[in-house]
Design an enzyme around this catalytic site. Structure first.
Site, PDB file in Angstrom:
ATOM      1  N   GLU A 285       0.821  -1.214   0.000  1.00  0.00           N
ATOM      2  CA  GLU A 285       0.000   0.000   0.000  1.00  0.00           C
ATOM      3  C   GLU A 285       0.854   1.264   0.000  1.00  0.00           C
ATOM      4  OE1 GLU A 285       0.291  -2.050   2.521  1.00  0.00           O
ATOM      5  OE2 GLU A 285       0.866  -0.892   4.278  1.00  0.00           O
ATOM      6  N   ASP A 327      20.246  27.406 -25.390  1.00  0.00           N
ATOM      7  CA  ASP A 327      20.679  28.703 -25.909  1.00  0.00           C
ATOM      8  C   ASP A 327      22.128  28.885 -25.530  1.00  0.00           C
ATOM      9  OD1 ASP A 327      18.296  29.585 -26.935  1.00  0.00           O
ATOM     10  OD2 ASP A 327      17.610  30.355 -25.005  1.00  0.00           O
ATOM     11  N   GLU A 697       6.079 -13.577   3.637  1.00  0.00           N
ATOM     12  CA  GLU A 697       5.099 -14.085   4.604  1.00  0.00           C
ATOM     13  C   GLU A 697       4.007 -14.909   3.924  1.00  0.00           C
ATOM     14  OE1 GLU A 697       4.565 -10.260   5.784  1.00  0.00           O
ATOM     15  OE2 GLU A 697       6.177 -10.276   7.248  1.00  0.00           O
TER      16      GLU A 697
HETATM   17  P1  ATP Z   1      21.663  33.022 -28.136  1.00  0.00           P
HETATM   18  O1  ATP Z   1      20.711  32.123 -28.813  1.00  0.00           O
HETATM   19  O2  ATP Z   1      23.016  32.556 -28.064  1.00  0.00           O
HETATM   20  O3  ATP Z   1      21.114  33.548 -26.849  1.00  0.00           O
HETATM   21  P2  ATP Z   1      20.651  35.221 -29.191  1.00  0.00           P
HETATM   22  O4  ATP Z   1      19.352  34.560 -29.379  1.00  0.00           O
HETATM   23  O5  ATP Z   1      20.830  36.195 -28.074  1.00  0.00           O
HETATM   24  O6  ATP Z   1      21.771  34.222 -29.096  1.00  0.00           O
HETATM   25  P3  ATP Z   1      20.103  37.118 -30.974  1.00  0.00           P
HETATM   26  O7  ATP Z   1      19.727  37.912 -29.809  1.00  0.00           O
HETATM   27  O8  ATP Z   1      19.056  36.610 -31.890  1.00  0.00           O
HETATM   28  O9  ATP Z   1      20.960  35.922 -30.516  1.00  0.00           O
HETATM   29  O10 ATP Z   1      21.156  37.936 -31.777  1.00  0.00           O
HETATM   30  C1  ATP Z   1      21.441  37.665 -33.115  1.00  0.00           C
HETATM   31  C2  ATP Z   1      22.358  38.718 -33.665  1.00  0.00           C
HETATM   32  O11 ATP Z   1      21.684  39.968 -33.647  1.00  0.00           O
HETATM   33  C3  ATP Z   1      23.625  38.911 -32.860  1.00  0.00           C
HETATM   34  O12 ATP Z   1      24.653  38.124 -33.373  1.00  0.00           O
HETATM   35  C4  ATP Z   1      23.929  40.385 -33.069  1.00  0.00           C
HETATM   36  O13 ATP Z   1      24.663  40.591 -34.229  1.00  0.00           O
HETATM   37  C5  ATP Z   1      22.565  40.991 -33.250  1.00  0.00           C
HETATM   38  N1  ATP Z   1      22.054  41.563 -32.010  1.00  0.00           N
HETATM   39  C6  ATP Z   1      21.936  40.977 -30.810  1.00  0.00           C
HETATM   40  N2  ATP Z   1      21.375  41.778 -29.916  1.00  0.00           N
HETATM   41  C7  ATP Z   1      21.131  42.932 -30.537  1.00  0.00           C
HETATM   42  C8  ATP Z   1      20.543  44.180 -30.166  1.00  0.00           C
HETATM   43  N3  ATP Z   1      20.089  44.381 -28.940  1.00  0.00           N
HETATM   44  N4  ATP Z   1      20.449  45.149 -31.080  1.00  0.00           N
HETATM   45  C9  ATP Z   1      20.879  44.942 -32.318  1.00  0.00           C
HETATM   46  N5  ATP Z   1      21.426  43.806 -32.743  1.00  0.00           N
HETATM   47  C10 ATP Z   1      21.564  42.803 -31.876  1.00  0.00           C
END
Ligand code: ATP
Length: 830
Positions: A285, A327, A697
């Site tokens: 149980e 990520d 048992e």
């Molecule tokens: P990960 O998956 O590793 O977390 P991520 O999803 O953060 O990466 P993104 O944020 O999509 O990646 O960024 C993709 C690309 O966009 C980066 O390589 C950069 O060149 C550009 N990027 C990232 N952040 C910014 C921002 N705040 N403003 C403008 N361009 C950006």
């Protein structure tokens, strides 16, 4: 002061009635209002009270059987039996109660841990606060992925879209406005209001809190707060049906024992109480409850490692995880980005900490312009802007934080810059778009757009280049040179941001209508941003390799950046192991499934691609954990076997996920997987112990009846043994510490039977050996001394002691009892 029908009122009137302003309440006002209005929270749903939990323990067929037997013993004036049976009832109830309330408490505590934050403006500064501390009159800043923390009236919106399905049932997002509305409107039509619990899916906005807590629309709908009942996990289901099946079998055997013994000449009461006692001793149980407890303890242990299991079922599935898709930024890396390189047409700066300053005299205008764009085209905000830079608390996207800090090194500060070039509009950064634009008035009151984003995007939009203030044409040769430069930097594992501007600009709405105008930007420079790997990541990835778990890195970054980082981590990073989002979108699902096993790095992907990656792995039979943080990650998190939200992620990601890693760290996911494996391990140990203990048992009594011996144990003795050996050691086993070897084995197959063949053999052999040896002992002493009481006492002691020793060998199904430290589970010793 909370106001009704604020959707009918003008913004000014709303501010006036709530005695607030755009730069927020002062500390004093907040304290006074918190006293007056209390916390901004909803009443908790009903939880089962202690008394109900206790009474529930009586609702078991086992207890009914025991109570029936106690009644019959009373009728037949067999008081000793009655007392023993009643104590068995009491102990069973207490053990059940203690176990269940422990599990319940653990889960309640876990529920309370997720605290939601709201971004507010108080005293002119933006800051994150606990949603509970919000008061009417507070100014709330809204971003996609976050839940609206109270009922608010908007006064500033930029394409703000909100999903109100939770309140109105309408799953299509509603676009919000700021103008006053006329008439008596239903919720869905109050388009200048946002309601607690609904989710921002796009755009941005600001609003003033009109109602909090139970005063909100959500607070008034009682059904929203009703308790959500946790469904049974597959293991719980499997084990409760196993114990039902065994229970039925054992009842039949006991019926047979009763009838056989009675017709063979034993007394009615003797046979009746004996068969009841055997039934009670043999029915496992405790099994179903033990599983719940083990899962709950697993959740608590996972929490100690900074991960929160939101659904019980996840504690179980974790152990079977075969693929972790993660990520890169913030999870594998520290997410603490720093600009380490600035490249313009004729300058290349490698920087360390504040080296910018020392080189300032040598820098050209493009260099400063690049940093200026980085600061202005930026949504990160500094909470304590007027403090020393080293004490700054900056909220927002890590890339943008890095740009703010880079600018601050040469004295660029957004507030000051915006006084001269105020921002008019924004196209925010998204992973799909991969760039961000802001529209400003410039010094001469013309409009100018600042652009920053992924280099290939920005270069595609640029037709000229800024050479220290002079604008030159961007020829194909120059373009090629720039491309080489950013690829070289990407190869070093740096994230590259390109910066550009466009003078004589037009409004974004017009630009969207005429896509050709997306071109004509003036390219200014690149920034190389470093995001160091977390110290422990490499080691954790090595551990995953040992334990048969595949790691897949998913990033929005450039392929070369991703490859460089994968190399550093020891992940396969040859060309065949890397897939880019653009290439992936050309593949159909079958093609993706064929390649998915080889791919360990996805570069330049968007959150939408994550769902396809999950599906592809699942289609080939893998159990997938997927991390995410934003609104767009939610579908993938939901589809994955284990959706993992990072602690810094949005509310919506956290609500969808079954696991939240509070410290964002990849290692924590793997730690949770380890604990998931331990959960399965410990369930097996308890099952093995309870089942082999049950049958000895049954065997002993049945064989003695068949051979015509006197009964080797009295009913009271059987019940006593059951009390000592079933309840308490079983609780102690649920607390068994993890074995190191769990991470040296392949993942547990999802359909892996709990009682495998090896265990079946063990259970059979152990029950037979203990049953028969004890019966032999009993018979030997009985024959030798002719003293039935003495012989029964011997049988009683040996059955009791043998279980208590045997439980130590159940502590590991891998190593011998002699190799384990007997004191490592102190509860068992007690
Ligand atoms: P990960 O998956 O590793 O977390 P991520 O999803 O953060 O990466 P993104 O944020 O999509 O990646 O960024 C993709 C690309 O966009 C980066 O390589 C950069 O060149 C550009 N990027 C990232 N952040 C910014 C921002 N705040 N403003 C403008 N361009 C950006």
């Amino acid at each position: 002061m909370s106001i009704q029908k604020s959707y009918n009122l003008t913004q000014i009137k709303v501010f006036e009635l709530l005695k607030t302003r755009k730069f927020g309440l002062t500390g004093k006002e907040v304290t006074a209002r918190q006293k007056k209005y209390g916390q901004n929270s909803l009443p908790e749903g009903h939880r089962a009270s202690r008394l109900i939990l206790l009474l529930n323990q009586f609702k078991s067929s086992l207890v009914y059987i025991l109570l029936g037997a106690a009644g019959i013993s009373l009728l037949l004036e067999s008081f000793v039996d009655m007392y023993v049976i009643l104590s068995a009832v009491i102990v069973n109830v207490i053990v059940g109660y203690v176990q269940e309330s422990r599990a319940m408490k653990a889960m309640e505590k876990l529920r309370r841990i997720v605290q939601f934050q709201a971004l507010v403006v108080r005293n002119g500064e933006e800051k994150n606060i606990n949603v509970k501390d919000l008061v009417p009159g507070d100014i709330v800043v809204l971003e996609p992925g976050y839940k609206i923390p109270a009922d608010i009236r908007f006064f500033d919106t930029v394409n703000l879209r909100i999903n109100e399905a939770r309140l109105t049932g309408e799953s299509h997002p509603v676009t919000k406005t700021t103008k006053p509305l006329t008439g008596d409107l239903v919720l869905a039509d109050r388009t200048n209001m946002g309601f607690m619990g609904t989710v921002v899916v796009g755009g941005s906005g600001r609003g003033v809190v009109c109602q909090t807590g139970t005063e909100t629309e959500l607070g008034q709908i009682a059904q929203m707060i009703k308790d959500t009942k946790e469904e049974k996990t597959p293991l719980q289901e499997r084990l409760s049906s196993l114990s039902k099946l065994l229970g039925g079998m054992i009842l039949l055997i006991c019926l047979f024992i009763f009838a056989f013994g009675y017709f063979a000449g034993h007394g009615f009461l003797e046979m009746f109480t004996t068969s009841v006692a055997i039934a009670v001793a043999a029915i496992p149980e405790g099994l179903a409850v033990a599983v719940t407890v083990i899962l709950a303890i697993g959740m608590q242990r996972i929490l100690k490692h900074k991960a929160l299991v939101r659904k019980l079922v996840a504690a179980e599935t974790l152990g079977s995880t075969t693929v972790i898709c993660t990520d890169k930024t913030g999870t594998l890396t520290e997410g603490e980005m720093k600009v380490v390189r600035v490249i313009t047409n004729n300058q290349d700066f490698e920087t360390h900490e504040d080296k910018f300053r020392t080189h300032l005299k040598e820098t050209g205008a493009s260099f400063i312009k690049a940093l200026e764009i980085g600061v202005l085209c930026n949504d990160a905000h500094i909470e304590n802007e007027y403090s020393d830079i080293k004490d700054w608390v900056i909220f927002g996207n890590p890339t943008e934080k890095a740009l703010i800090l880079a600018g601050s090194q040469v004295g660029l500060n957004r507030s000051n810059l915006e006084k001269v070039t105020p921002r008019i509009d924004t196209v925010p950064f998204t992973s799909e778009r991969k760039f961000m634009m802001t529209l400003h008035h410039d010094k001469k009151d013309n409009k100018v757009i600042y652009l920053k984003g992924a280099p290939e995007k920005v270069l595609e939009m640029s037709d000229s280049i800024d050479v220290d203030g002079k604008i030159e044409k961007l020829t194909p040769a120059k373009l090629e040179k720039l491309k080489k430069r950013y690829e070289l930097l990407s190869n070093k594992g740096l994230r590259i941001i390109a910066l550009a501007y466009r003078s004589r600009a037009i409004d974004f709405t017009k630009m969207i209508e005429s896509p050709g105008l997306y071109e004509q930007f003036v390219f200014v420079g690149f920034m190389g941003i470093k995001d160091p790997l977390r110290k422990e990541t490499k080691e954790t990835i090595d551990l995953c390799k040992k334990s048969g778990i595949k790691i897949v890195m998913i990033t929005g970054d450039h392929k070369l950046t991703a490859q460089a980082i994968a190399n550093e981590l020891g992940l396969p990073a040859k060309a065949e192991n890397v897939l880019e989002g653009a290439e992936m979108s050309k593949m159909n699902n079958t093609q993706l499934q064929e390649r998915v096993k080889k791919i360990s790095v996805y570069a330049r992907v968007t959150p939408k691609d994550k769902l396809r990656i999950v599906d592809a792995w699942q289609a080939i039979g893998e159990v997938v954990a997927m991390t995410g943080d934003g609104v767009n990650d939610a579908p993938a998190l939901r589809a994955a076997d284990i959706g993992v939200a990072v602690g810094s992620g949005t509310d919506i990601a956290k609500e969808t996920a079954s696991l939240i890693i509070l410290d964002d760290n990849f290692k924590t996911i793997v730690e949770a997987v380890r604990q998931g494996r331990v959960v399965f391990d410990n369930i097996r140990k308890v099952v093995l112990y309870l089942l082999s203990d049950s049958f000895s048992e049954v065997i002993m009594i049945s064989v003695s009846l068949l051979l015509g011996f006197p009964l080797p144990l009295l009913a009271a003795q059987i019940l006593w043994i059951n009390l000592v050996t079933d309840g308490f050691p079983d609780i102690a086993l649920t607390l068994e510490p993890p074995e190191k070897a769990v991470m040296e084995e392949p993942p547990i197959r999802r359909d892996e039977p709990i009682v495998n063949n090896e265990m079946k053999i063990l259970i059979g052999v152990i029950s037979l050996v203990t049953g028969l040896v004890t019966l032999g002992l009993f018979y030997f002493f009985y024959k030798a001394t002719d003293d039935l009481d003495l012989a029964r006492t011997i049988a009683f002691v040996s059955v009791g002691i043998d279980s208590l020793l045997y439980v130590f060998s159940c502590r590991s199904l891998r190593t011998s009892i002699f190799k384990k430290n007997p004191f490592s589970n102190i509860y068992l010793i007690i």
